[in-house]
Write a protein that holds these residues in place. Structure first.
Motif, PDB file in Angstrom:
ATOM      1  N   PHE A 138      -7.392  -0.739  -0.690  1.00  0.00           N
ATOM      2  CA  PHE A 138      -6.374   0.181  -1.144  1.00  0.00           C
ATOM      3  C   PHE A 138      -6.011   1.303  -0.739  1.00  0.00           C
ATOM      4  O   PHE A 138      -7.061   1.760  -0.090  1.00  0.00           O
ATOM      5  CB  PHE A 138      -7.248  -0.085  -3.143  1.00  0.00           C
ATOM      6  N   PRO A 139      -5.493   2.360  -1.604  1.00  0.00           N
ATOM      7  CA  PRO A 139      -5.596   3.301  -0.481  1.00  0.00           C
ATOM      8  C   PRO A 139      -6.498   4.921  -0.603  1.00  0.00           C
ATOM      9  O   PRO A 139      -6.946   4.604  -1.944  1.00  0.00           O
ATOM     10  CB  PRO A 139      -3.853   4.019  -1.349  1.00  0.00           C
ATOM     11  N   THR A 144      -4.620   7.878  -3.958  1.00  0.00           N
ATOM     12  CA  THR A 144      -5.296   8.087  -5.622  1.00  0.00           C
ATOM     13  C   THR A 144      -5.460   9.146  -6.608  1.00  0.00           C
ATOM     14  O   THR A 144      -5.116   8.905  -7.977  1.00  0.00           O
ATOM     15  CB  THR A 144      -6.351   7.091  -6.210  1.00  0.00           C
ATOM     16  N   VAL A 145      -5.877  10.017  -5.751  1.00  0.00           N
ATOM     17  CA  VAL A 145      -5.683  11.815  -6.770  1.00  0.00           C
ATOM     18  C   VAL A 145      -4.738  12.182  -6.845  1.00  0.00           C
ATOM     19  O   VAL A 145      -4.057  12.594  -7.637  1.00  0.00           O
ATOM     20  CB  VAL A 145      -7.241  12.326  -6.423  1.00  0.00           C
ATOM     21  N   ARG A 146      -4.370  12.265  -5.394  1.00  0.00           N
ATOM     22  CA  ARG A 146      -2.587  13.084  -5.841  1.00  0.00           C
ATOM     23  C   ARG A 146      -1.384  12.545  -5.577  1.00  0.00           C
ATOM     24  O   ARG A 146      -0.596  13.195  -6.663  1.00  0.00           O
ATOM     25  CB  ARG A 146      -2.736  13.555  -3.987  1.00  0.00           C
ATOM     26  N   GLU A 155       3.907   6.150 -12.354  1.00  0.00           N
ATOM     27  CA  GLU A 155       4.814   5.169 -11.393  1.00  0.00           C
ATOM     28  C   GLU A 155       3.452   5.173  -9.842  1.00  0.00           C
ATOM     29  O   GLU A 155       4.056   4.391  -9.475  1.00  0.00           O
ATOM     30  CB  GLU A 155       6.074   6.267 -11.007  1.00  0.00           C
ATOM     31  N   ALA A 156       3.032   5.647 -10.073  1.00  0.00           N
ATOM     32  CA  ALA A 156       1.160   5.885  -8.949  1.00  0.00           C
ATOM     33  C   ALA A 156       0.854   4.302  -9.557  1.00  0.00           C
ATOM     34  O   ALA A 156       0.922   3.812  -8.224  1.00  0.00           O
ATOM     35  CB  ALA A 156       0.642   7.157  -9.805  1.00  0.00           C
ATOM     36  N   MET A 157       1.047   3.990 -10.190  1.00  0.00           N
ATOM     37  CA  MET A 157       0.098   2.838  -9.840  1.00  0.00           C
ATOM     38  C   MET A 157       1.045   1.467  -9.846  1.00  0.00           C
ATOM     39  O   MET A 157       0.786   0.255  -9.259  1.00  0.00           O
ATOM     40  CB  MET A 157      -0.363   2.611 -11.733  1.00  0.00           C
ATOM     41  N   ARG A 158       2.477   2.050 -10.103  1.00  0.00           N
ATOM     42  CA  ARG A 158       3.652   0.731  -9.699  1.00  0.00           C
ATOM     43  C   ARG A 158       3.230   0.642  -8.028  1.00  0.00           C
ATOM     44  O   ARG A 158       3.671  -0.246  -7.903  1.00  0.00           O
ATOM     45  CB  ARG A 158       4.490   1.556 -10.239  1.00  0.00           C
ATOM     46  N   ILE A 160       0.971   2.101  -6.217  1.00  0.00           N
ATOM     47  CA  ILE A 160      -0.444   1.516  -6.084  1.00  0.00           C
ATOM     48  C   ILE A 160      -0.971   0.006  -5.514  1.00  0.00           C
ATOM     49  O   ILE A 160      -1.231  -1.366  -4.739  1.00  0.00           O
ATOM     50  CB  ILE A 160      -1.227   2.537  -6.261  1.00  0.00           C
ATOM     51  N   PHE A 161      -0.172  -0.487  -7.027  1.00  0.00           N
ATOM     52  CA  PHE A 161      -0.682  -2.245  -7.666  1.00  0.00           C
ATOM     53  C   PHE A 161      -0.119  -3.166  -6.421  1.00  0.00           C
ATOM     54  O   PHE A 161      -0.267  -4.152  -6.328  1.00  0.00           O
ATOM     55  CB  PHE A 161      -0.673  -2.189  -9.533  1.00  0.00           C
ATOM     56  N   THR A 162       1.402  -2.708  -6.373  1.00  0.00           N
ATOM     57  CA  THR A 162       2.395  -3.841  -6.096  1.00  0.00           C
ATOM     58  C   THR A 162       2.778  -3.817  -4.670  1.00  0.00           C
ATOM     59  O   THR A 162       3.449  -4.431  -4.077  1.00  0.00           O
ATOM     60  CB  THR A 162       4.158  -3.636  -6.905  1.00  0.00           C
ATOM     61  N   GLY A 163       2.702  -2.390  -3.776  1.00  0.00           N
ATOM     62  CA  GLY A 163       2.922  -2.721  -2.247  1.00  0.00           C
ATOM     63  C   GLY A 163       4.326  -2.421  -1.948  1.00  0.00           C
ATOM     64  O   GLY A 163       4.812  -2.531  -1.151  1.00  0.00           O
ATOM     65  N   GLU A 164       4.933  -2.047  -3.830  1.00  0.00           N
ATOM     66  CA  GLU A 164       6.834  -2.003  -3.305  1.00  0.00           C
ATOM     67  C   GLU A 164       7.418  -0.910  -2.775  1.00  0.00           C
ATOM     68  O   GLU A 164       6.667  -0.051  -2.550  1.00  0.00           O
ATOM     69  CB  GLU A 164       6.847  -2.109  -4.731  1.00  0.00           C
ATOM     70  N   ARG A 165       7.874  -1.191  -1.434  1.00  0.00           N
ATOM     71  CA  ARG A 165       8.837  -0.849  -0.992  1.00  0.00           C
ATOM     72  C   ARG A 165       9.798   0.060  -1.420  1.00  0.00           C
ATOM     73  O   ARG A 165      10.472   0.120  -2.434  1.00  0.00           O
ATOM     74  CB  ARG A 165       9.430  -0.973   0.351  1.00  0.00           C
TER      75      ARG A 165
END
Length: 258
Positions: A138-139, A144-146, A155-158, A160-165
């Motif tokens: 994971f990043p 995951t803090v910033r 939005e951050a979880m989206r 990080i979890f999906t890897g979406e571009r």
């Protein structure tokens, strides 16, 4: 002589360029070591603003160098490995404002380098992604803090979890970048911002950054006290007196950072 990073000083503005364009400025150990050295050099300089950018047409930084991926034996080894490479805290700790000028692929570690900067300008061809969860991890590097602090938890979880571009327009919508400009205007825009910032009181900017950073970690009452204390200190500085003289004399102030 540095091979993977170029450091340029132009008046009061420092520019650090990631310089491995043939591999999309991928973060090798050598590049990270040279980046640490460049940031340390800027820390010792009289620069009033820093621009972080990437060489080449295709990418600001496409993330870690896949050729250097390897299993690490122990958690202790892993911590030492990542702490040595992580320059993000050093960027965030600089006393001057920092601007990331990003274009093309801004993936993984590339996003991690842009996040601690105070502002992020994106070209209209920029693409952002955090692909680490598809690579068995994971990043790191503070992402995951910033990232949740910058764009919110959901939005951050989206990302990080999906890897979406996501493209530059979506990055602007969610607050990941401050502005979007045409590709050919990117560096000129970053330099315009840096120049405007460098003309203002360096101590005022430095203490404003400190007040913001400390305020994010404190209850409101404590944060307001920190702001008041720093603001009162600024009223005693030579630059504050110079600004008052310049106003009376109808000229631009000459700030000395004292």
């Amino acid at each position: 002589m540095a091979e993977c990073v170029e450091l340029i000083y132009d008046g009061g503005i420092a520019e650090i360029w990631l310089n491995r364009p043939k591999v999309l400025n991928a973060l090798s150990r050598q590049l990270m070591d040279e980046l640490n050295e460049a940031v340390a050099d800027v820390t010792r300089s009289n620069a009033r603003a820093l621009i972080l950018a990437g060489c080449g047409e295709r990418a600001f930084c496409a993330g870690a160098d896949i050729k250097e991926f390897r299993p690490i034996a122990t958690t202790v080894d892993a911590r030492a490995h990542h702490y040595r490479r992580d320059v993000c805290s050093a960027i965030q700790s600089l006393s001057m404002p920092t601007i990331a000028a990003v274009h093309g692929y801004t993936f993984g570690g590339g996003m991690a380098l842009a996040l601690p900067c105070d502002m992020r300008i994106a070209s209209d061809d920029a693409l952002f992604a955090l692909p680490e969860t598809a690579l068995g991890t994971f990043p790191g590097m503070g992402v995951t803090v910033r990232l949740p602090q910058l764009i919110g938890r959901s939005e951050a979880m989206r990302l990080i979890f999906t890897g979406e571009r996501i493209d530059a327009a979506e990055a602007l919508r969610m607050g990941l970048v401050t502005s979007v400009v045409p590709r050919q205007a990117l560096i000129d825009e970053a330099r315009r911002w840096a120049l405007r910032i460098s003309e203002n009181a360096p101590l005022g900017i430095a203490y404003a950054r400190e007040s913001i950073a400390r305020g994010e970690r404190m209850p409101l009452a404590e944060a307001l006290k920190v702001e008041t204390d720093l603001n009162m200190f600024m009223d005693t500085t030579d630059d504050y007196a110079e600004a008052a003289r310049a106003f009376v004399e109808k000229r631009k102030p000459r700030f000395m950072g004292a």
